[in-house]
Motif scaffolding. Sequence first.
Motif, mmCIF file in Angstrom:
data_model
loop_
_atom_site.group_PDB
_atom_site.id
_atom_site.type_symbol
_atom_site.label_atom_id
_atom_site.label_comp_id
_atom_site.label_asym_id
_atom_site.label_seq_id
_atom_site.Cartn_x
_atom_site.Cartn_y
_atom_site.Cartn_z
ATOM 1 N N ALA A 170 -5.179 5.466 -0.464
ATOM 2 C CA ALA A 170 -4.022 4.761 -0.532
ATOM 3 C C ALA A 170 -4.067 3.855 -1.932
ATOM 4 O O ALA A 170 -5.282 3.815 -2.516
ATOM 5 C CB ALA A 170 -4.044 3.493 0.433
ATOM 6 N N TRP A 185 0.959 -1.035 -0.121
ATOM 7 C CA TRP A 185 0.059 0.011 -0.149
ATOM 8 C C TRP A 185 0.988 1.233 0.060
ATOM 9 O O TRP A 185 1.721 1.302 0.676
ATOM 10 C CB TRP A 185 -0.843 0.038 1.267
ATOM 11 C CG TRP A 185 -2.217 -0.884 1.020
ATOM 12 C CD1 TRP A 185 -1.987 -1.901 1.885
ATOM 13 C CD2 TRP A 185 -3.197 -0.645 0.360
ATOM 14 N NE1 TRP A 185 -3.700 -2.628 1.449
ATOM 15 C CE2 TRP A 185 -4.050 -1.742 0.514
ATOM 16 C CE3 TRP A 185 -3.605 0.226 -0.615
ATOM 17 C CZ2 TRP A 185 -5.322 -1.944 -0.132
ATOM 18 C CZ3 TRP A 185 -4.562 0.113 -1.372
ATOM 19 C CH2 TRP A 185 -5.640 -1.138 -1.055
ATOM 20 N N GLN A 186 0.571 2.160 -0.870
ATOM 21 C CA GLN A 186 1.245 3.392 -0.971
ATOM 22 C C GLN A 186 0.217 4.404 -0.343
ATOM 23 O O GLN A 186 -0.918 4.776 -1.175
ATOM 24 C CB GLN A 186 1.615 3.954 -2.287
ATOM 25 C CG GLN A 186 2.324 5.382 -2.369
ATOM 26 C CD GLN A 186 3.649 5.282 -1.625
ATOM 27 O OE1 GLN A 186 4.422 4.530 -2.030
ATOM 28 N NE2 GLN A 186 3.719 6.082 -0.734
ATOM 29 N N GLU A 187 0.190 4.673 1.048
ATOM 30 C CA GLU A 187 -0.665 5.852 1.650
ATOM 31 C C GLU A 187 -0.415 7.298 1.064
ATOM 32 O O GLU A 187 0.666 7.462 0.834
ATOM 33 C CB GLU A 187 -0.371 5.369 3.044
ATOM 34 C CG GLU A 187 -0.984 4.168 3.493
ATOM 35 C CD GLU A 187 -1.622 4.053 4.994
ATOM 36 O OE1 GLU A 187 -2.128 5.037 5.588
ATOM 37 O OE2 GLU A 187 -1.379 3.076 5.440
ATOM 38 N N ILE A 203 2.966 6.107 -9.870
ATOM 39 C CA ILE A 203 3.665 4.874 -9.477
ATOM 40 C C ILE A 203 3.748 4.279 -10.763
ATOM 41 O O ILE A 203 3.329 4.022 -11.621
ATOM 42 C CB ILE A 203 2.619 4.046 -8.951
ATOM 43 C CG1 ILE A 203 2.134 4.731 -7.304
ATOM 44 C CG2 ILE A 203 2.930 2.474 -8.560
ATOM 45 C CD1 ILE A 203 1.051 3.810 -6.690
ATOM 46 N N TYR A 261 0.247 12.246 -8.505
ATOM 47 C CA TYR A 261 1.031 11.224 -7.764
ATOM 48 C C TYR A 261 1.390 10.189 -9.063
ATOM 49 O O TYR A 261 0.705 10.103 -9.879
ATOM 50 C CB TYR A 261 -0.024 10.354 -6.851
ATOM 51 C CG TYR A 261 -0.206 11.231 -5.853
ATOM 52 C CD1 TYR A 261 0.586 11.537 -4.744
ATOM 53 C CD2 TYR A 261 -1.674 11.948 -5.940
ATOM 54 C CE1 TYR A 261 0.096 12.483 -3.691
ATOM 55 C CE2 TYR A 261 -1.871 12.958 -5.002
ATOM 56 C CZ TYR A 261 -0.973 13.304 -4.077
ATOM 57 O OH TYR A 261 -1.515 14.158 -2.801
ATOM 58 N N PHE A 283 7.513 5.479 -6.612
ATOM 59 C CA PHE A 283 6.254 6.511 -6.199
ATOM 60 C C PHE A 283 6.924 7.793 -6.069
ATOM 61 O O PHE A 283 7.904 8.057 -5.511
ATOM 62 C CB PHE A 283 5.929 6.030 -4.704
ATOM 63 C CG PHE A 283 4.669 7.143 -4.288
ATOM 64 C CD1 PHE A 283 3.516 7.046 -4.823
ATOM 65 C CD2 PHE A 283 5.180 8.170 -3.418
ATOM 66 C CE1 PHE A 283 2.569 8.001 -4.553
ATOM 67 C CE2 PHE A 283 3.943 8.895 -3.152
ATOM 68 C CZ PHE A 283 2.926 9.010 -3.599
ATOM 69 N N ARG A 301 1.041 -0.429 -4.886
ATOM 70 C CA ARG A 301 2.346 -0.078 -5.555
ATOM 71 C C ARG A 301 2.931 -1.366 -6.047
ATOM 72 O O ARG A 301 3.446 -2.207 -4.858
ATOM 73 C CB ARG A 301 3.298 0.885 -5.099
ATOM 74 C CG ARG A 301 4.683 1.241 -5.423
ATOM 75 C CD ARG A 301 5.511 2.180 -4.804
ATOM 76 N NE ARG A 301 5.433 1.930 -3.249
ATOM 77 C CZ ARG A 301 6.165 1.052 -2.835
ATOM 78 N NH1 ARG A 301 6.821 0.235 -3.443
ATOM 79 N NH2 ARG A 301 5.981 0.935 -1.316
#
Length: 180
Positions: free
Chosen positions: A41, A32-34, A63, A61, A50, A44
């Motif tokens: 979230a 998880w990419q918060e 990824i 943002y 990121f 990823r």
Amino acid sequence: MRGLLVLMLLAMPFLQTAPATNLPPPPTGFAWQEIPELKAALLRPSGWFFQREETKGTLAYFITKESIANGGEFQTGLTVNVFRHKKDNAVDSAKNFIDQLAAKKHGEKWAKDAGPFKEFGCLTRDTDATGTTVAQTLMVANPKTNSLYLLIFESPEPNWDSAWKLGETIFDSLALDDET
């Protein structure tokens, strides 16, 4: 405390309310990419990068499979642009954007409701001197806050099938706060 809505964006939607710290375990090969400022979230893939940017009030943002840390470009990855509390109607803006994209690039479009969100998507192919890039574009409108999320997952056409397996997992597990 406000919860997060976990959306099944391309499959049958299921909603789960949970604080960011209580996200479900990520699928194998993902983390998880918060994004605390959005109470959101994204998944990823392991080994992917990121990056966050802000330009003129638009949050972005990334990824990506390739690192873009030094101003570079990527071939495979996700771009997310967030337009918070728009003056124009977010649902109408999302629909119009996808309609125009589909008309311009002869894309396959779709629309659906996902809990409190309205989704409009389009699959396109774009060919230039370097080859063909396939992109799945998704506009998520939050009518409650009049916010918009533009998600674009793209990859060169020869890699699309394997790349989209990762992209679809990311889209299917997007966690957004319906209050943001």
